[in-house]
Each structure stands twice: as structure tokens, then as C-alpha cells.
Design a protein around this motif. Structure first.
Motif, PDB file in Angstrom:
ATOM      1  N   ASP A 145      -2.408  -0.492   9.408  1.00 47.79           N
ATOM      2  CA  ASP A 145      -0.661  -1.187   8.546  1.00 47.79           C
ATOM      3  C   ASP A 145      -0.662  -0.932   7.432  1.00 47.79           C
ATOM      4  O   ASP A 145       0.383  -1.091   6.247  1.00 47.79           O
ATOM      5  N   ARG A 146      -1.235  -0.819   6.792  1.00 47.24           N
ATOM      6  CA  ARG A 146      -1.077  -0.305   4.746  1.00 47.24           C
ATOM      7  C   ARG A 146      -0.192   0.465   4.528  1.00 47.24           C
ATOM      8  O   ARG A 146       0.542   0.923   4.461  1.00 47.24           O
ATOM      9  N   LEU A 147      -1.031   2.028   5.820  1.00 49.59           N
ATOM     10  CA  LEU A 147       0.059   3.286   5.113  1.00 49.59           C
ATOM     11  C   LEU A 147       0.937   3.021   5.590  1.00 49.59           C
ATOM     12  O   LEU A 147       2.561   4.035   6.003  1.00 49.59           O
ATOM     13  N   ILE A 182       1.550  12.376  -2.496  1.00 50.16           N
ATOM     14  CA  ILE A 182       0.515  12.800  -4.220  1.00 50.16           C
ATOM     15  C   ILE A 182      -0.612  12.135  -3.844  1.00 50.16           C
ATOM     16  O   ILE A 182      -0.949  10.789  -3.747  1.00 50.16           O
ATOM     17  N   GLY A 183      -1.285  12.864  -3.365  1.00 48.37           N
ATOM     18  CA  GLY A 183      -3.520  12.312  -2.625  1.00 48.37           C
ATOM     19  C   GLY A 183      -3.280  11.692  -1.485  1.00 48.37           C
ATOM     20  O   GLY A 183      -3.199  10.869  -1.134  1.00 48.37           O
ATOM     21  N   SER A 184      -2.902  12.810  -1.099  1.00 49.39           N
ATOM     22  CA  SER A 184      -2.468  12.414  -0.210  1.00 49.39           C
ATOM     23  C   SER A 184      -3.926  12.407   1.518  1.00 49.39           C
ATOM     24  O   SER A 184      -3.678  12.333   2.472  1.00 49.39           O
ATOM     25  N   GLY A 213      -0.073  16.645  -1.698  1.00 50.60           N
ATOM     26  CA  GLY A 213      -0.355  17.137  -2.462  1.00 50.60           C
ATOM     27  C   GLY A 213      -1.710  16.489  -2.766  1.00 50.60           C
ATOM     28  O   GLY A 213      -2.118  15.432  -2.686  1.00 50.60           O
ATOM     29  N   GLU A 214      -2.813  17.584  -2.879  1.00 56.16           N
ATOM     30  CA  GLU A 214      -4.263  16.814  -3.741  1.00 56.16           C
ATOM     31  C   GLU A 214      -4.800  17.921  -4.415  1.00 56.16           C
ATOM     32  O   GLU A 214      -4.534  18.671  -4.230  1.00 56.16           O
ATOM     33  N   VAL A 215      -5.921  16.505  -5.261  1.00 56.88           N
ATOM     34  CA  VAL A 215      -6.112  17.336  -6.658  1.00 56.88           C
ATOM     35  C   VAL A 215      -7.717  17.668  -5.885  1.00 56.88           C
ATOM     36  O   VAL A 215      -8.558  18.900  -6.867  1.00 56.88           O
ATOM     37  N   GLY A 252      -3.299  20.669  -6.281  1.00 51.28           N
ATOM     38  CA  GLY A 252      -2.896  19.903  -8.102  1.00 51.28           C
ATOM     39  C   GLY A 252      -2.931  18.886  -8.311  1.00 51.28           C
ATOM     40  O   GLY A 252      -3.059  17.702  -7.364  1.00 51.28           O
ATOM     41  N   ASP A 253      -3.058  18.334  -9.535  1.00 47.16           N
ATOM     42  CA  ASP A 253      -2.888  16.916 -10.035  1.00 47.16           C
ATOM     43  C   ASP A 253      -1.275  17.018  -9.846  1.00 47.16           C
ATOM     44  O   ASP A 253      -0.630  17.476 -10.684  1.00 47.16           O
ATOM     45  N   GLY A 254      -1.387  15.553  -9.384  1.00 50.60           N
ATOM     46  CA  GLY A 254      -0.245  14.725  -9.946  1.00 50.60           C
ATOM     47  C   GLY A 254       0.919  15.823  -8.808  1.00 50.60           C
ATOM     48  O   GLY A 254       0.991  16.617  -8.293  1.00 50.60           O
ATOM     49  N   LEU A 255       2.211  15.172  -9.953  1.00 50.72           N
ATOM     50  CA  LEU A 255       2.910  16.067  -9.176  1.00 50.72           C
ATOM     51  C   LEU A 255       3.482  17.479 -10.003  1.00 50.72           C
ATOM     52  O   LEU A 255       4.124  17.753  -9.864  1.00 50.72           O
TER      53      LEU A 255
HETATM   54  N1  SAM Z   1      -2.526   8.718   0.076  1.00 48.23           N
HETATM   55  C1  SAM Z   1      -4.229   8.623   1.020  1.00 48.23           C
HETATM   56  C2  SAM Z   1      -3.853   6.357   1.571  1.00 48.23           C
HETATM   57  O1  SAM Z   1      -3.788   6.603   1.286  1.00 48.23           O
HETATM   58  O2  SAM Z   1      -5.272   6.716   2.862  1.00 48.23           O
HETATM   59  C3  SAM Z   1      -5.657   8.619   0.569  1.00 48.23           C
HETATM   60  C4  SAM Z   1      -5.896   7.267  -0.734  1.00 48.23           C
HETATM   61  S1  SAM Z   1      -7.416   8.316  -1.381  1.00 48.23           S
HETATM   62  C5  SAM Z   1      -7.980   6.535  -1.446  1.00 48.23           C
HETATM   63  C6  SAM Z   1      -6.968   8.275  -3.164  1.00 48.23           C
HETATM   64  C7  SAM Z   1      -6.866  10.590  -2.866  1.00 48.23           C
HETATM   65  O3  SAM Z   1      -6.030  10.561  -3.785  1.00 48.23           O
HETATM   66  C8  SAM Z   1      -8.111  11.274  -3.039  1.00 48.23           C
HETATM   67  O4  SAM Z   1      -8.112  12.033  -1.788  1.00 48.23           O
HETATM   68  C9  SAM Z   1      -7.805  11.757  -4.408  1.00 48.23           C
HETATM   69  O5  SAM Z   1      -8.179  13.217  -4.051  1.00 48.23           O
HETATM   70  C10 SAM Z   1      -6.436  11.919  -4.644  1.00 48.23           C
HETATM   71  N2  SAM Z   1      -5.835  11.881  -5.880  1.00 48.23           N
HETATM   72  C11 SAM Z   1      -6.457  11.155  -7.373  1.00 48.23           C
HETATM   73  N3  SAM Z   1      -6.108  11.821  -7.861  1.00 48.23           N
HETATM   74  C12 SAM Z   1      -5.112  11.636  -8.084  1.00 48.23           C
HETATM   75  C13 SAM Z   1      -4.634  12.930  -8.464  1.00 48.23           C
HETATM   76  N4  SAM Z   1      -4.161  12.467  -9.854  1.00 48.23           N
HETATM   77  N5  SAM Z   1      -3.565  13.691  -7.947  1.00 48.23           N
HETATM   78  C14 SAM Z   1      -3.489  14.343  -6.584  1.00 48.23           C
HETATM   79  N6  SAM Z   1      -4.334  13.524  -5.528  1.00 48.23           N
HETATM   80  C15 SAM Z   1      -5.029  12.445  -6.747  1.00 48.23           C
END
Ligand code: SAM
Length: 236
Positions: free
Chosen positions: A8-10, A26-28, A49-51, A77-80
């Protein structure tokens, strides 16, 4: 949860992605959100995107499994830093703390030119996100609060505009902590969240009263008292 059936959150995040937008999530993690909205036809393409290596691999596998490699681009990569300026119209950042979300936005500020909507879902500390939005010219246009599996989540939707507009008839600090829209709506979930926070703050305050008194405990006590007063006002 999977691509077909989001949590429900997503789902609440997905529902706030504009139709036909080019999306960056981002942080997928497993890339469930971008896969879901591309399959549904909400968006034509997305960047996931995933770090971290593990989640990055999970996203790659998921996108391959769904045969979406021509529409969803998984980047590490990191963030944006995974997007170019002007490449997307909407950015989603979900399932992280508010401080991390605001750090990602702050570090990637230059990539936000041309982005028309941010859909942000902080698990905690949404005040940090609201403060960043105000400081950077983004206007909150909608907020949602929902409960799932006994956890309470907030979804913040922002567009470039007048950052203080939703706070116009409010004490800004109160609005930043509780959410200007959420504060007006005061749903049952909102009341549940802040009643629980209030009980927690009262418990800590009691512990502080029993602890050795020094400048640190005094300043913590004052901070808690201010927050408790604000919570009382918010829950009225
Ligand atoms: N977005 C999804 C969700 O809401 O279900 C996944 C959430 S998960 C708890 C957080 C994700 O963000 C992790 O996979 C983590 O590796 C990623 N993450 C954390 N910091 C990040 C950054 N600076 N850039 C990209 N991804 C990041």
C-alpha cells in the motif's frame, strides 16, 4: 509484494507519479515501483538507481525477468548521480529516513532542473524533507499518511513553486513537524502516530527528570517540552 501487487505504501507513491512522466526511482531496491508503473502504462520509461550492489543486482534481475530492459534502465550510483539534468520529469525516493532523502536531494540539486515533481516517502523524520523543500523552492502540493503492517508512513508530493504556500495560515515550525496538509486533515492514522510519539516523549521526559541534572539533560528537557506542546496543539 511484487511488480504486480505493490505494498500500500508503494502504491501510494505510484499513484502520485504523473501520467507519461519520465521517472527516476532512487533507492529502487527490487525495482518493483518502476516495473509496476511501466507495465501499467503510467510512464513510458524509468531509471532505477541503486547505490548498493545487492539491491542493484536485484533490480537488474527483476527488470530482465519482466522483459523491460528497453524501458527501465538500472544504474548503480549514489543518489541523483545516476541521472543527467533534464533526463526525467519525476523523481521518487521511498523507504528511507527523511534525513537521507534530504541529503540525496541536496547533493543532487543540479540534477533537479527540469524535474517537475518529487514524490518522497520518508519512513521517519519527514520534517527534514519538508525543511529541505522550503529551503530549495519546492512547494508541497499533497501529503498522505497511511498505516500498513502496523507501521505508519507519510508520502510527500512536491512541485517547483511557492514553498511557503501550504504553511500560510500555520505556524511554520508546527507545519514542518506535522505536515501542513496532514495537520489540517487530522486523520485517525495521524492522531495515532502523534499520540504514540507524544507518549514516547513523555516517557523520555520522565526518565530525564530522574537522571543526573546537567546542561545536556536540561537542553534535552526543554526540547522535549517544546515538542510535547506542539503535539498537544497538533492533536487538538
Ligand atoms: N524504494 C524501495 C521501497 O520503498 O520499497 C526500497 C527501499 S530500501 C529500504 C532503501 C534502498 O535505498 C536500499 O536498497 C538502499 O541500498 C538504497 N539507498 C540508500 N541510500 C542510497 C543512495 N544514496 N543512493 C541510491 N540508493 C540508496
Amino acid at each position: 509484494m511484487n511488480t504486480e501487487k505493490l505494498s500500500d505504501r508503494l502504491e501510494a507513491v505510484a499513484n502520485n507519479i504523473p501520467k507519461a512522466a519520465r521517472l527516476a526511482d532512487i533507492g529502487s531496491d527490487h525495482a518493483y515501483l518502476p516495473c509496476h508503473v511501466v507495465i501499467k502504462g503510467t510512464v513510458p520509461m524509468a531509471i532505477a538507481g541503486e547505490v548498493a550492489e545487492g539491491p542493484f543486482q536485484s533490480a537488474l534481475e527483476q527488470v530482465q525477468e519482466e522483459n523491460l530492459t528497453d524501458k527501465i534502465f538500472v544504474r548503480k550510483g549514489d543518489g541523483l548521480e545516476v541521472i543527467e539534468a533534464g533526463e526525467v520529469d519525476c523523481i521518487t525516493i521511498a523507504g528511507m529516513g527523511g534525513t537521507l532523502i534530504s541529503t540525496i536531494l541536496e547533493k543532487g540539486k543540479l540534477k533537479l532542473q527540469g524535474v517537475s515533481r518529487l514524490v518522497l516517502q520518508p519512513n521517519v523524520g519527514s520534517f527534514a524533507v519538508r525543511r529541505w523543500l522550503i529551503d530549495n523552492g519546492w512547494e508541497l502540493v499533497k501529503e498522505e499518511i497511511l498505516e500498513e503492517d502496523r507501521k505508519i508512513y507519510e508520502v510527500l508530493v512536491a512541485e517547483q513553486g511557492e514553498p511557503l504556500k501550504p504553511y500560510q495560515d500555520l505556524d511554520v515550525e508546527l507545519g514542518i513537524l506535522f505536515g501542513p496538509f496532514l495537520l489540517k486533515e487530522k486523520t485517525a492514522v495521524f492522531k495515532e502516530k502523534w499520540s504514540a510519539e507524544k507518549r514516547n516523549w513523555e516517557r523520555i521526559l520522565k526518565q530525564l527528570d530522574e537522571a543526573v541534572q546537567n546542561d545536556e539533560t536540561e537542553s534535552k528537557r526543554q526540547e522535549l517540552k517544546t515538542k510535547l506542546k506542539m503535539a498537544e496543539e497538533a492533536l487538538q
